[in-house]
Design an enzyme around this catalytic site. Structure first.
Site, mmCIF file in Angstrom:
data_model
loop_
_atom_site.group_PDB
_atom_site.id
_atom_site.type_symbol
_atom_site.label_atom_id
_atom_site.label_comp_id
_atom_site.label_asym_id
_atom_site.label_seq_id
_atom_site.Cartn_x
_atom_site.Cartn_y
_atom_site.Cartn_z
ATOM 1 N N THR A 189 -11.705 -10.260 -4.564
ATOM 2 C CA THR A 189 -11.345 -11.389 -2.961
ATOM 3 C C THR A 189 -12.139 -12.374 -3.200
ATOM 4 O O THR A 189 -13.276 -12.677 -4.070
ATOM 5 C CB THR A 189 -11.384 -10.239 -1.839
ATOM 6 O OG1 THR A 189 -12.955 -10.217 -2.045
ATOM 7 C CG2 THR A 189 -10.617 -8.571 -1.978
ATOM 8 N N HIS A 213 -20.204 -12.288 -0.287
ATOM 9 C CA HIS A 213 -21.555 -13.033 -0.215
ATOM 10 C C HIS A 213 -21.973 -13.923 0.201
ATOM 11 O O HIS A 213 -23.148 -14.593 0.290
ATOM 12 C CB HIS A 213 -20.235 -14.615 -0.580
ATOM 13 C CG HIS A 213 -18.983 -14.213 1.184
ATOM 14 N ND1 HIS A 213 -19.780 -14.974 2.542
ATOM 15 C CD2 HIS A 213 -18.381 -13.501 1.520
ATOM 16 C CE1 HIS A 213 -19.022 -14.477 3.164
ATOM 17 N NE2 HIS A 213 -18.193 -13.918 2.594
ATOM 18 N N GLU A 233 -7.132 -12.275 -5.032
ATOM 19 C CA GLU A 233 -6.930 -11.937 -3.371
ATOM 20 C C GLU A 233 -7.579 -13.335 -2.637
ATOM 21 O O GLU A 233 -8.804 -13.421 -2.579
ATOM 22 C CB GLU A 233 -6.864 -11.034 -2.659
ATOM 23 C CG GLU A 233 -6.546 -10.203 -3.709
ATOM 24 C CD GLU A 233 -6.411 -8.779 -3.335
ATOM 25 O OE1 GLU A 233 -6.842 -9.238 -2.398
ATOM 26 O OE2 GLU A 233 -5.555 -7.945 -4.064
ATOM 27 N N ASN A 234 -7.037 -13.799 -0.917
ATOM 28 C CA ASN A 234 -7.484 -14.062 -0.453
ATOM 29 C C ASN A 234 -8.007 -13.160 1.279
ATOM 30 O O ASN A 234 -7.322 -12.155 1.010
ATOM 31 C CB ASN A 234 -6.657 -15.020 0.741
ATOM 32 C CG ASN A 234 -5.737 -15.500 1.423
ATOM 33 O OD1 ASN A 234 -4.997 -14.236 0.212
ATOM 34 N ND2 ASN A 234 -5.316 -15.266 2.324
ATOM 35 N N ALA A 235 -9.605 -13.146 0.965
ATOM 36 C CA ALA A 235 -10.028 -11.856 2.189
ATOM 37 C C ALA A 235 -9.969 -11.882 3.306
ATOM 38 O O ALA A 235 -9.521 -11.147 4.095
ATOM 39 C CB ALA A 235 -12.036 -11.809 1.866
ATOM 40 N N LEU A 236 -9.303 -12.871 3.587
ATOM 41 C CA LEU A 236 -8.998 -13.216 5.256
ATOM 42 C C LEU A 236 -7.930 -14.530 5.540
ATOM 43 O O LEU A 236 -7.787 -15.076 4.519
ATOM 44 C CB LEU A 236 -10.241 -14.068 5.743
ATOM 45 C CG LEU A 236 -11.532 -13.409 6.490
ATOM 46 C CD1 LEU A 236 -12.157 -14.090 6.860
ATOM 47 C CD2 LEU A 236 -11.416 -11.807 6.689
ATOM 48 N N ARG A 264 -1.535 -12.658 4.917
ATOM 49 C CA ARG A 264 -0.303 -11.617 4.421
ATOM 50 C C ARG A 264 0.928 -11.372 5.320
ATOM 51 O O ARG A 264 0.226 -12.771 5.912
ATOM 52 C CB ARG A 264 -1.215 -9.914 5.179
ATOM 53 C CG ARG A 264 -0.625 -9.065 5.370
ATOM 54 C CD ARG A 264 -1.292 -7.826 5.939
ATOM 55 N NE ARG A 264 -2.525 -7.351 5.614
ATOM 56 C CZ ARG A 264 -2.620 -5.975 4.837
ATOM 57 N NH1 ARG A 264 -1.345 -6.004 4.179
ATOM 58 N NH2 ARG A 264 -3.879 -6.030 4.100
ATOM 59 N N ASP A 269 0.985 -1.125 -0.158
ATOM 60 C CA ASP A 269 0.009 -0.211 -0.028
ATOM 61 C C ASP A 269 1.234 1.135 -0.514
ATOM 62 O O ASP A 269 1.911 1.512 0.894
ATOM 63 C CB ASP A 269 -0.916 -0.123 1.001
ATOM 64 C CG ASP A 269 -1.602 -1.065 1.104
ATOM 65 O OD1 ASP A 269 -2.456 -0.762 -0.019
ATOM 66 O OD2 ASP A 269 -1.802 -1.585 1.713
ATOM 67 N N GLU A 284 -11.180 -0.481 -2.865
ATOM 68 C CA GLU A 284 -12.502 -1.404 -3.839
ATOM 69 C C GLU A 284 -13.118 -0.586 -4.575
ATOM 70 O O GLU A 284 -13.111 0.385 -3.022
ATOM 71 C CB GLU A 284 -13.027 -2.559 -2.713
ATOM 72 C CG GLU A 284 -11.781 -3.647 -1.720
ATOM 73 C CD GLU A 284 -12.839 -4.383 -0.877
ATOM 74 O OE1 GLU A 284 -11.690 -5.455 -0.724
ATOM 75 O OE2 GLU A 284 -13.247 -4.114 -0.093
ATOM 76 N N ASP A 300 -7.896 -4.422 9.980
ATOM 77 C CA ASP A 300 -6.917 -3.374 10.039
ATOM 78 C C ASP A 300 -6.503 -3.327 11.190
ATOM 79 O O ASP A 300 -7.188 -3.065 12.013
ATOM 80 C CB ASP A 300 -7.755 -2.122 10.083
ATOM 81 C CG ASP A 300 -8.150 -1.808 7.946
ATOM 82 O OD1 ASP A 300 -7.523 -2.244 6.861
ATOM 83 O OD2 ASP A 300 -8.527 -1.107 7.884
ATOM 84 N N LYS A 309 -9.990 -3.847 -7.617
ATOM 85 C CA LYS A 309 -10.262 -4.379 -6.645
ATOM 86 C C LYS A 309 -11.490 -4.770 -6.911
ATOM 87 O O LYS A 309 -12.204 -3.363 -6.466
ATOM 88 C CB LYS A 309 -9.081 -4.252 -5.525
ATOM 89 C CG LYS A 309 -9.540 -5.560 -3.882
ATOM 90 C CD LYS A 309 -8.778 -5.113 -3.123
ATOM 91 C CE LYS A 309 -8.955 -6.183 -1.790
ATOM 92 N NZ LYS A 309 -7.842 -6.218 -1.111
#
Length: 581
Positions: A446, A404, A484-487, A523, A154, A286, A202, A399
């Site tokens: 994601t 979902h 990307e994976n969300a979590l 991450r 970022d 996003e 975050d 992004k």
């Protein structure tokens, strides 16, 4: 950061290995890293094949033993350094006059999906320096040794242009990018025009630039607003995109100036080290409205969220659209019967399946306007980004959120409040893909790691079906799809789901050339470098790089991973003991 790194990793014990120090303070100069005392030789009947390249990587090879692989040796040493460095939270002073070797990565034309790893949110400090420099350097070395293609970072608007409009401080980012180049890692740079803090994952807070916050305080209508008058300061309202509300500049002009300054400052790295620019377009970077803010407990999963169209600029646009449609009575406000943030669709007259307002003439008008405003926002910013980075050798990406929950309902309420006009009777992702196609941009999506049955079924969550819908939309629009994976997930079950989704093999309908163009792993953190997680991650990266069209030997991949976890087990045990004292 909110979590203590020392309480998650600890120090490795064994034979000390001096750290590579460069220009560091005395504490860093004397630091050591623990490693096992020796390697065991492979049995003579097993052979290894190592493919030479400009950078260390895992290369597809026949089924042979990994036991004598210098790649695993490099990975083991790098992992030791990464884990030990992450356990040291003392930040060194900014380095001066640091010079790195020019080990730029080469483009790989082979099959498979390249894996990038997201950097920590606080990779650059509020003082514009690299955070935990020693840990960062060691971790990048470990990632490269594992076969990772690159990293995503970022680039925070709130850090770089924090003090004054048009005054950019790239400190920290310049050094971080040079670190990536040194290790032969490519970089996906995110132009992060949003606030950090208040969203899932975050762990730090980075507000918008001070001078932007001052303007919002003077005119709160620059912020997204819900029907109860609650302001959201994560990202400037798209309603003021083209209005000169920021000291004579429009928000879109500010975004463009920032990207132009980035291009000019790092022009020597574009197309080689920096290969992708992801353009932030909303909260969490996003393309969406901040319809489900977690900050202060406003929204909780799986609530439907709320429309964000009640600042004066959005309402002015709504009024004009209603008058143009010959329905001026529709232009005074958004839906008043759409419930609250934590309602479910059937709790509300607007989103319920039978006779819901979403499926009425008014609903079609409002949702069409609301979603088109978001598309126009993306179109405006991409137009600038494409012009700025044209012929620079970088790709542009955007992004899109993986919303979902309640996907199995007719109205898809959470998607609607976020700005995605997707219902059981309408494809809301094809217009997004088509907009991106006009600019040659990548569609980054994601929740790739999620399976339907893992989610609350009473909320009719369906991430797999959602990913399939998005993949089909991108194929129809002929737009590259990245994931990307969300979590954060470190288990094989999630990795297998990512492998399946990234192959874009839905219902057996997939050609050899159809795969995601890239995957970014969430991450880089201490947990990733824990022995079991690291073994699974190394295996995952290799499988992704093999690609579905390659001659795979998964047993070989698993043997390499098992060997790696075996040799690191003593180190992990000693680390656990060290943590107890």
């Amino acid at each position: 950061m909110a979590l203590s790194i020392t309480h998650q990793i600890g120090a490795f014990a064994g034979t000390p290995i001096p750290l590579e120090t460069g220009n560091t303070n005395s504490a860093e100069t004397t630091a050591t890293v623990s490693a096992a005392s020796g390697w065991k030789s492979p049995v003579s009947s097993l052979r290894c094949k190592v493919q030479k390249s400009d950078a260390v990587e895992f290369a597809p090879s026949p089924p042979v033993s990994p036991c004598g692989s210098p790649v695993l040796g490099a990975t083991r040493a790098a992992l030791s350094v990464a884990c030990r460095a992450f356990a040291t939270e003392v930040e060194a002073p900014p380095a001066r006059g640091v010079e790195y070797s020019t080990g730029g990565a080469q483009d790989k034309k082979g099959e498979g999906v390249p894996v990038y790893v997201m950097m920590p949110l606080d990779s650059v400090t509020m003082n514009n320096a690299v955070n935990r420099r020693k840990a960062m350097n060691a971790s990048l070395q470990a990632l490269k040794s594992a076969g990772v293609e690159g990293i995503m970072m970022d680039v925070w608007w709130g850090l770089v242009e924090r003090e004054a409009a048009g005054s950019y401080n790239w400190g920290g980012y310049a050094e971080l990018l040079e670190m990536a180049k040194k290790h032969g890692l490519k970089v996906q740079a995110v132009m992060s025009f949003h606030q950090c803090g208040g969203n899932v994952g975050d762990s730090v807070t980075i507000p918008l630039p001070k001078w932007v916050v001052e303007e919002i305080n003077k005119d709160p209508d620059l912020a997204y607003t819900d029907q109860w008058g609650r302001r959201n300061y994560e990202y400037l309202s798209l309603g003021c995109d083209t209005i000169p509300v920021l000291k004579g500049r429009t928000p879109v002009q500010c975004y463009a100036d920032f990207m132009r300054a980035f291009r000019d400052n790092f022009n020597h790295l574009l197309g080689d080290t920096i290969v992708e620019i992801q353009v932030g377009m909303g909260p969490a970077g996003e393309l969406r409205y901040p319809s489900y803010p977690e900050q202060n407990g406003i929204w909780r999963f799986p609530g439907i969220g709320a429309f964000q169209c009640y600042d004066k600029h959005m309402l002015s646009s709504l009024k004009a659209a209603a008058e143009a449609a010959g329905k001026p009575e529709w232009g005074s406000t958004g839906p008043t019967d759409a419930g609250e943030y934590n309602n479910w669709p059937e709790d509300t007259p607007f989103f319920r399946k039978e006779g819901g307002g979403w499926n009425s003439s008014y609903g079609e008008f409002f949702l069409g306007w609301y979603s088109q405003m978001l598309l126009d926002h993306g179109d405006r910013i991409l137009m600038s980004a494409k012009s700025i980075f044209e012929n620079s050798g970088v790709k542009i990406s955007v992004k899109v959120a993986g919303i979902h929950w309640h996907y199995g309902t007719r109205s898809h309420a959470p998607e609607l409040t976020a700005g995605y006009y997707n219902t059981r009777f309408r494809d809301g992702y094809l217009p997004i893909a088509q907009m991106l196609a006009r600019h040659g941009a990548i569609f980054n999506f994601t929740c790739i790691e999620m399976r339907d049955h893992e989610q609350p079924q009473d909320a009719l969550c369906a991430p797999e079906k959602l990913v399939k819908q998005v993949a089909l939309a991108t194929q129809k629009a002929q737009v590259p799809l990245a994931g990307e994976n969300a979590l954060p997930r470190y288990d094989d079950y999630a990795h297998e789901q990512i492998l399946q989704a990234s192959s874009l093999n839905f219902d057996g309908n997939s050609g050899e050339s159809s795969e995601m163009c890239a995957f970014t792993y969430l991450r880089m953190n201490p947990q990733l470098f824990q022995a079991d997680n690291w073994r699974r991650f190394v295996s995952f990266v290799k499988k992704m790089k093999e690609g579905k069209g390659a001659n795979k030997c998964w047993e070989q991949v698993e043997r390499e991973a098992e060997h790696f976890v075996h040799i690191t087990e003593p180190l992990v045990q000693e680390a656990a003991v060290a943590l107890m004292h």
